[in-house]
Design an enzyme around this catalytic site. Structure first.
Site, PDB file in Angstrom:
ATOM      1  N   ASP A 101       8.418  -7.536 -28.740  1.00 15.92           N
ATOM      2  CA  ASP A 101       9.246  -8.332 -29.661  1.00 15.92           C
ATOM      3  C   ASP A 101      10.714  -8.317 -29.234  1.00 15.92           C
ATOM      4  OD1 ASP A 101       7.038  -8.859 -31.142  1.00 15.92           O
ATOM      5  OD2 ASP A 101       7.600  -7.689 -32.896  1.00 15.92           O
ATOM      6  N   ASP A 258       1.656   3.075 -41.031  1.00 16.96           N
ATOM      7  CA  ASP A 258       0.641   4.043 -40.633  1.00 16.96           C
ATOM      8  C   ASP A 258       0.122   4.847 -41.825  1.00 16.96           C
ATOM      9  OD1 ASP A 258       3.083   5.270 -40.997  1.00 16.96           O
ATOM     10  OD2 ASP A 258       3.256   6.020 -38.957  1.00 16.96           O
TER      11      ASP A 258
END
Length: 563
Positions: A101, A258
């Site tokens: 990105d 996560d």
């Protein structure tokens, strides 16, 4: 009023002591023998050489694996991460996807690294490397979670291995993790332990290594052995694709995608496993600003996840009470920073208050000091034991100066309490937070010597480039003299550096408050010594060292944009 403050103070101290006792419970739990249903072997004793990879069992069918490497503006570490991934050994089909990105030179670094790997492969005529491709987005929607979600949809691999850009996994990582997943079809994840590439670079990195070793070598180990819930750490783990999809995929509603996915998966009945003897080394932040960024993201994200997942955890049917209680503590553990920040303010007040009102309490000031010592022992000494046990179970060991590093790590935790408490409050907001990456330096395990960076990183006279500083030095006639700047210009440069650091206090008032708390606590220590209130001094010293290290350390380092 004074009595009320003392009651609040000792109440908060009692809650903090309970957190410490919970850490002791984790130490005890991590010593227990593993349940027969758990597949992770006990940790081996530390050895100076890496444990050789076990020979793959012949009956294993090796599933397709995709290794995802999320990268965003990390030119100093991107090449190292890709090269380490390319060295991974795997007998099955393996694909490496670089999730790029980036908006800076990282993109060209990645492309150059891939060209170099292809050239080396052709030259050696050994076409055995895994397929490597780049997944590039023109936006950052969802940040890391968005990139992982898009990459998941672009691959058909059954297992997904994830490494952040600052990790350098060993070549046998997949050989030592995949068999555990293959052996248990209800296993959603195997999480490896983090190692530390630059542990010895600075006292800050030593403290972080201590804190992370405790998280893995005690906390994760205890929860895995007791079949309690724990979490994926965002990297150095292998996921089963089906578990991710059943839980709804990666979500960008929290900074800790996560932790969020880990709890959603476990609510569906999937299990996670921790492999203590599989170690993936990573780079630790070396600057206070980078450490603050990382800690703030982790703390805020965990609170955001707690806000989202506490309800489902408490309402879940058929969940064991012990699992439910431990999961609640796990999700809310960063609230302790708010308690620690409040104690930093109340501790000096309580010292003064007990000196003035101790005669009203049965036993007087001596009783209050004894209560201080008892709660300090239950909290801080419990944490000391927690990290000593963790050090014994890792490559760090207990040799000198490990105990001193643990004390400094505890002080850093106390000094970060104000900054992290702010992020706890920010995590309670309903609006989404921006994902701010942690800056990397690219230092590795080959950098075996501690950093020689000066305490205040002002250059010597012969280190200054006249062309760079002629503008603010005010001596244009010296700008063309290569390799030499007069003493006056040197002093002016130092003055410029000092002013630039002081200007940071306007933009980062938390640093100013931390330095103010350092002086506040120093005065309280002197008052306690003068009044003979010895029971308060250990706690005061811990906080004073912490706020001094964090506040002054942040102030004197170069601003992030000039490093």
């Amino acid at each position: 009023m004074v009595s009320a403050l003392l009651i609040i103070y000792f109440g908060l101290l009692g809650v903090l002591a309970l957190f410490g006792l919970h850490r002791l419970a984790l130490v005890v739990g991590s010593q227990r023998r593993r349940s027969p249903t758990c597949s992770t072997p006990p940790p081996p004793p530390p050895t100076p050489t890496p444990t050789p990879a076990p020979a793959p069992a012949p009956e294993i069918t090796w599933p397709d694996v995709a290794v995802h490497l999320p990268v965003y503006n990390e030119p100093k570490v991107a090449a190292r991460a890709i090269e380490a991934a390319a060295r991974l050994q795997y007998p099955g089909r393996l694909e490496i996807v670089v999730l790029d990105d980036s908006t800076d030179t990282t993109t060209s670094v990645i492309e150059a690294t891939l060209r170099s790997l292809v050239g080396a492969e052709l030259q050696s005529k050994a076409m055995s490397r895994p397929r490597i491709r780049i997944s590039r987005r023109t936006h950052r929607r969802g940040y890391k979670a968005g990139a992982l979600d898009e990459a998941l949809r672009s691959t058909s691999a059954e297992l997904i291995c994830i490494f952040d850009a600052d990790f350098e996994p060993p070549s046998d990582f997949l050989l030592r993790t995949i068999p555990t997943l293959v052996a248990d079809p209800r296993l959603a994840l195997v999480q490896a332990r983090w190692g530390h590439l630059n542990r010895r670079r600075r006292w800050l990195t030593r403290a972080q290594a201590i804190l992370l070793d405790g998280h893995f070598a005690v906390e994760h180990l205890a929860r895995a052995r007791a079949r309690r819930w724990f979490n994926f750490n965002g990297t150095a783990g292998v996921w089963r694709r089906r578990a991710i999809e059943e839980a709804g995929g990666w979500r960008d509603v929290t900074l800790t995608e996560d932790l969020d996915l880990s709890y959603r998966v476990q609510l569906l009945g999937w299990r996670l496993e921790y492999l203590h003897d599989v170690v993936a080394p990573a780079e630790l932040p070396e600057a206070w600003s980078a450490f603050r960024t990382q800690q703030g993201r982790w703390v805020r994200g965990s609170v955001e996840t707690a806000r989202l997942m506490m309800g489902p955890v408490l309402r879940a049917r058929g969940l064991d009470l012990g699992v439910r209680i431990d999961a609640t503590i796990h999700l809310l553990q960063n609230v302790a920073y708010v308690i620690m920040a409040l104690l930093a303010v109340l501790l000096p007040i309580s010292v003064f208050a007990r000196d003035r009102t101790g005669w009203r309490v049965p036993g007087g000031a001596d009783f209050l000091s004894a209560l201080d010592v008892a709660t300090f022992a239950a909290g801080s000494i419990a944490m000391m034991i927690f990290y000593l046990v963790a050090a014994r179970r890792t490559e760090a060991g207990l040799s000198w100066p490990r105990p001193l590093e643990i004390l400094f790590a505890l002080a850093v935790g106390a000094g970060m309490s104000l900054s992290n408490a702010i992020h706890v409050v920010m995590g309670l907001r309903l609006r989404r937070s921006e994902f701010v990456r942690t800056p990397k330096t690219g230092h590795s395990a080959r950098d075996t010597h501690p950093s020689t960076t000066r305490l205040i990183p002002f250059p010597q006279v012969d280190e200054i480039d006249p062309a760079d500083h002629a503008g603010h030095a005010g001596h244009a006639d010296h700008a063309g003299q290569a390799g030499h700047v007069g003493r006056l210009e040197h002093l002016e440069y130092i003055g410029h550096e000092i002013l630039s650091r002081l200007r940071r206090l306007r933009h980062e008032p938390v640093i100013a408050i931390e330095i103010g708390l350092s002086f506040y606590l120093a005065g309280s220590i002197l008052y306690a010594v003068h009044s003979g209130l010895w029971g308060s001094i250990p706690f005061l010293l811990l906080y004073w060292c912490g706020f001094t290290a964090v506040g002054v350390g942040s102030l004197i380092e170069r601003p992030p944009e000039t490093r």
